[in-house]
Structure formats: C-alpha cells, structure tokens
Enzyme design. Structure first.
Site, PDB file in Angstrom:
ATOM      1  CE  LYS A 241     -60.873 -29.765 -11.803  1.00  0.00           C
ATOM      2  NZ  LYS A 241     -60.203 -29.911 -13.119  1.00  0.00           N
ATOM      3  NE  ARG A 275     -66.243 -32.503 -16.338  1.00  0.00           N
ATOM      4  CZ  ARG A 275     -65.921 -32.997 -15.143  1.00  0.00           C
ATOM      5  NH1 ARG A 275     -65.231 -32.232 -14.287  1.00  0.00           N
ATOM      6  NH2 ARG A 275     -66.260 -34.224 -14.793  1.00  0.00           N
TER       7      ARG A 275
END
Length: 299
Positions: A241, A275
């Site tokens: 991210k 995740r």
C-alpha cells in the site's frame, strides 16, 4: 505445506477467541496469513495478472502450497478512485472460482460489499465475507446473518471513489476507528450474529488522510479493536500500500520488503490475520520472528 512454529507466548496481549469461519474454526496461537487473490483487471498492484480463471486457480494453489491459511478472493478493485463493477460482472468473476476451490483445506474469503454477491458466494461455498463497508449497506447484515460464515468488519471513511479526495478529518484516528468498529459490531450482534463469527480491520489506506494516520493505527493496533475479553481478532492489510511507498519511495511492485516489515510489525502488535500478496515471503519472515520469540521464551 509450509508452516511455522506455534507459540502462544509471542505477545503479552491476550489471544483472540477462535473465529467461526464457515467450515472451519480458526485459532490464533500464531498469526494467520491470508493470501490475496484479485481476479480484477485494475487492482492497484496486480490488476490483470489473475483475471483469467486458470491463472487464478493456479495462483490459489500456489498460495496454499506456500502456506496461506485463508484465500481472499476479490472481484472488484477497491483502490482509491476505482469505479464500481456491475453486479453480474463481479458474480461472473468470483462465483465459478469459489465453486472450483470449495474443496480446499483452507477457508475461502470473498472481498465484497454487495449483499447479492455475499448471498451467492455463501451458497457457492465461501467461508468468510470481508466487507470494506463494514456491513453498512442495506441488506448486508441480512445476507450473512443466518449463515455460519466468518465476517471481517472494516473501517472506511468515505467510499473508494472519493475516500482520498480532500482531507479526511480525524481528531483521534485510533479512538475514532475503534468507535466505528464498536458500532458495527453492536449492529451485527444485535441482529443476531454471534460474536465468535466477527473479526475487525482498521482499514489501512481506506479514507485515512495522512501517512501519520496509518502509522498511528499500526503503532496502536490493539487499541483499534472494540473492547472485549477475549479480544476480537484483528486483520491487518498493508501489503504494497501507499503508506509503505510514502516512507520507502518505491512503487507498488517494489514494496515486498516494506510489506514484510509491516506484516511483522502488525504481528508483534497482536494482529491475528495478515492479508498479503506475497505469501511465501511473509510466511518465511514469520518463521524467523516465531523462532526468535521461541528462543526468548526458553531463555
């Protein structure tokens, strides 16, 4: 299948209660690794790589061999600015894949906020629904209430198309995320969903105004979850991210090392589920982390 050392003494934090997850009951003596399987053409770091069903099936098998404890299937990109996908298109991407994988020996999660996708996914054999909207959309709670699936309730300020537009405002991001998750957990339990089916996600990168907000959530990860004893399992999703790119200066495909570091930091702070895109590398990093804790415990 690769596995790493189990040790309930990894953290001084209480171990979350087991999570009822469809066919499975997940326990958290160690962090579990959730492998991301995006069957989309436009996800931010792997869009198009697994859009063909054969490629998606091979990737799912590879992640399970590499040590994934959960497979998370997504048929719609939720990157900032992503346009919504029509219902029929999302169903066509996701449901046949669930049907072909439902004999897998790990839970199948579906990353969706659409109640109709939830219903079809559960009928096809999904074990967990991972909802970035936190089951706020009309019909979402009804879609999952009477099943035995696990639920992941995520915090998001705004929506994918607009969540990073302008300056999402917080007075105290940690306490505000916790308050949101507490409200959503209350809504679910009041509707008859058992607490043992619920996990929570602070939503790294989803409507967080600054890099500092994301790192505050990581630094204070246990405090983002609703209060409870034992605590709710926390899912942490930071893989590739922009919060990692902001401190490394690297583009999404070059954030492997940063993603592994973030996963280990989250594990150290009590994350129950990590995740990730890069399953094998994350599992290896957690093996080293676990061995260090095991040696510390034994003195």
């Amino acid at each position: 299948m690769a596995r790493y050392v189990s040790n309930a003494a990894f953290s001084s934090l209480p171990t979350p209660e087991p999570l009822q997850c469809g066919r499975f009951t997940l326990t958290f003596e160690r962090p579990l690794v959730m492998g991301i399987l995006n069957v989309t053409p436009d996800s931010f770091s792997d869009g198009g790589k697994f859009a063909m069903r054969g490629d998606a099936l091979r990737q799912a098998e590879r992640m399970m061999v590499d040590g994934a404890d959960i497979i998370d299937i997504g048929g719609e990109s939720t990157r900032p600015g992503a346009p919504p996908v029509p219902l029929d298109e999302e169903l066509e991407r996701v449901i046949p894949l669930i049907e072909q994988l439902r004999g897998a020996q790990v839970p199948l999660s579906v990353d969706t906020y659409k109640p109709e996708v939830m219903r079809h996914a559960l009928a096809a054999g999904a074990d967990l629904i991972n909802d970035i909207w936190g089951f706020r959309l009309p019909g979402a709670i009804d879609a999952v209430r009477d099943s035995q699936c696990g639920l992941c309730v995520m915090h998001m300020l705004g929506e994918p198309q607009t969540m990073q537009v302008g300056e999402p405002a917080y007075q105290d991001v940690v306490s505000e995320v916790r308050a949101f998750l507490e409200e959503r957990v209350a809504a679910l339990t009041q509707a008859g969903v058992a607490k043992r089916r619920i996990s929570v996600d602070p939503g790294f990168g989803f409507g967080k105004a600054t890099v500092e907000h994301n790192y505050a959530l990581l630094a204070h990860l246990p405090e983002t979850a609703p209060h409870g004893e034992p605590p709710f399992p926390i899912l942490a999703g930071m893989s590739r991210k922009s919060m990692l790119g902001a401190v490394t200066g690297r583009a999404a495909p070059e954030r492997l090392a940063a993603s592994i570091a973030a996963a280990v930091c989250a594990a150290e702070r009590g994350a129950a589920i990590l995740r990730v895109h890069d399953v094998a590398q994350t599992v290896d990093a957690l093996k080293v982390w676990a061995a260090m804790h095991d040696a510390t415990r034994r003195g």
